[in-house]
Design a protein around this motif. Sequence first.
Motif, PDB file in Angstrom:
ATOM      1  N   UNK A   1       0.829  -1.196   0.000  1.00 11.36           N
ATOM      2  CA  UNK A   1       0.000   0.000   0.000  1.00 11.36           C
ATOM      3  C   UNK A   1       0.865   1.248   0.000  1.00 11.36           C
ATOM      4  N   UNK A   2       0.464   2.247  -0.785  1.00  8.78           N
ATOM      5  CA  UNK A   2       1.229   3.500  -0.862  1.00  8.78           C
ATOM      6  C   UNK A   2       0.264   4.679  -0.770  1.00  8.78           C
ATOM      7  N   UNK A   3       0.824   5.891  -0.669  1.00  5.87           N
ATOM      8  CA  UNK A   3       0.005   7.086  -0.494  1.00  5.87           C
ATOM      9  C   UNK A   3      -0.035   7.954  -1.746  1.00  5.87           C
ATOM     10  N   UNK A   4       1.123   8.265  -2.311  1.00  6.88           N
ATOM     11  CA  UNK A   4       1.209   9.264  -3.372  1.00  6.88           C
ATOM     12  C   UNK A   4       0.830   8.703  -4.745  1.00  6.88           C
ATOM     13  N   UNK A   5       0.279   9.569  -5.571  1.00  7.95           N
ATOM     14  CA  UNK A   5      -0.097   9.194  -6.930  1.00  7.95           C
ATOM     15  C   UNK A   5       1.140   8.779  -7.738  1.00  7.95           C
TER      16      UNK A   5
ATOM     17  N   UNK B   1      -3.500   2.957  -0.742  1.00  7.29           N
ATOM     18  CA  UNK B   1      -4.303   2.555   0.405  1.00  7.29           C
ATOM     19  C   UNK B   1      -4.688   3.723   1.289  1.00  7.29           C
ATOM     20  N   UNK B   2      -5.583   3.485   2.207  1.00  9.14           N
ATOM     21  CA  UNK B   2      -6.038   4.524   3.129  1.00  9.14           C
ATOM     22  C   UNK B   2      -4.857   5.028   3.956  1.00  9.14           C
ATOM     23  N   UNK B   3      -4.537   6.301   3.794  1.00  8.33           N
ATOM     24  CA  UNK B   3      -3.416   6.878   4.513  1.00  8.33           C
ATOM     25  C   UNK B   3      -2.073   6.321   4.109  1.00  8.33           C
ATOM     26  N   UNK B   4      -2.026   5.586   2.996  1.00 10.74           N
ATOM     27  CA  UNK B   4      -0.777   4.972   2.558  1.00 10.74           C
ATOM     28  C   UNK B   4      -0.562   3.579   3.100  1.00 10.74           C
ATOM     29  N   UNK B   5      -1.523   3.059   3.854  1.00 13.36           N
ATOM     30  CA  UNK B   5      -1.379   1.742   4.464  1.00 13.36           C
ATOM     31  C   UNK B   5      -1.963   0.666   3.546  1.00 13.36           C
ATOM     32  N   UNK B   6      -1.756  -0.601   3.906  1.00 16.27           N
ATOM     33  CA  UNK B   6      -2.245  -1.720   3.092  1.00 16.27           C
ATOM     34  C   UNK B   6      -3.727  -1.964   3.388  1.00 16.27           C
ATOM     35  N   UNK B   7      -4.523  -0.936   3.208  1.00 16.90           N
ATOM     36  CA  UNK B   7      -5.944  -1.012   3.529  1.00 16.90           C
ATOM     37  C   UNK B   7      -6.775  -0.343   2.437  1.00 16.90           C
TER      38      UNK B   7
ATOM     39  N   UNK C   1     -13.014   5.841  -2.004  1.00 17.76           N
ATOM     40  CA  UNK C   1     -12.248   6.377  -3.117  1.00 17.76           C
ATOM     41  C   UNK C   1     -12.036   5.310  -4.196  1.00 17.76           C
ATOM     42  N   UNK C   2     -12.180   5.729  -5.452  1.00 17.14           N
ATOM     43  CA  UNK C   2     -11.821   4.832  -6.563  1.00 17.14           C
ATOM     44  C   UNK C   2     -10.321   4.539  -6.495  1.00 17.14           C
ATOM     45  N   UNK C   3      -9.942   3.359  -6.927  1.00 13.43           N
ATOM     46  CA  UNK C   3      -8.533   2.980  -6.831  1.00 13.43           C
ATOM     47  C   UNK C   3      -8.162   2.086  -8.004  1.00 13.43           C
ATOM     48  N   UNK C   4      -6.893   2.144  -8.383  1.00  8.95           N
ATOM     49  CA  UNK C   4      -6.366   1.266  -9.429  1.00  8.95           C
ATOM     50  C   UNK C   4      -5.468   0.217  -8.786  1.00  8.95           C
TER      51      UNK C   4
END
Length: 355
Positions: A207-211, A234-240, A245-248
């Motif tokens: 999990x990461x935070x930045x685009x 992930x949420x806050x950059x965590x593995x969650x 939010x949409x996510x890739x």
Amino acid sequence: MPEIMSDTPTDFKHFIRIIGRGQRAGRTLTMQEAEQAMSMVINGQATAEQKGAFLMLLRVREETAEELAGFSQAFRTCSLASVADLSVDLDMGCYAGKRRHLPWFLLAVMLLAKNGKRIFLHGTHEPDSKRLYLKEVLPQIGFKVAQHPEQVQVALDTFGFAYMDLKQINPQLDDIIQLREQFGLRSCANTLARMLNPSHAAHCLQGIFHRKIDEKHRETAALLNDANVLCFRGEGGEVEFNPLRDVTLHVSRNGQQSSEDVTATCETFITKPQELDAKQLISVWTGEFDDIYANHAVVGTLSLMLVLVDKLDWTEAYQQAEQMWQGRDKKWPVVLPEDKSEVVPFDTTGKHYAH
């Protein structure tokens, strides 16, 4: 250990010169050069000043996938060898910490473990980030933080998952993460820790935070020819999974890269709690407290795991995750220790730093 260019620490300036000359004269490191440079850092063949300059030049410019792959190769030779001997299905680096919500991903880990998978978690406590880290949460809900591989083995055999701190697994890498206290900034070490996979698990969730960093993780995994890696914001950059939010999903399997777009699963407006009480993880698991956000976060995170480990498409994974969550054994698996000391809930207000 990779071949080192010279025995003299001052020769490390060669690598600083390559990346620090500016946009016209400077260039990025090749994968081999990156491995050589980081090996010199690990072996003490760079002075403290050189190490600081090197890491901060990379921070300003940002590392390439080739550089991250070379750095990863160097650090992977330093991980505690006995951790790699453990039988693990899924490796998860938990390095961001939480600041808005509890680590609901832990309930997804528990559920996957109860369904026969073995999960190894690792992380650290980053100075000055003002976040809630997993190793602070686990003792509050009855689980131990493993201090050595033997304790990891016991936890894996008993619960199907275990957590160990990076300081015990790869102290050289943890030392660089802790330099944030001096730099006031994170370095590539935070990224490398997520990519480390010290347990040599067949699957690695990141999990990461930045685009755009998720794409770089995927490209790095392909360069390293890692078996199965899934990286996402992930949420806050965590593995969650963040259900709001949409996510890739970025996947690399033995050098073959792919991506899949996933839409948000929760349309309800959620106000972040002002305090985070770890015991609420227990009440949600047992069904004593129904939390809409938590339910979506757990099911979404479990879905990611199933996409990675069982190679399911998102729709099938999500349906299966929902069934697993609804059909779980709601009894908390451990007896909470009698602890008379009062734990202060984590305050979500104030300034926190991104990862």
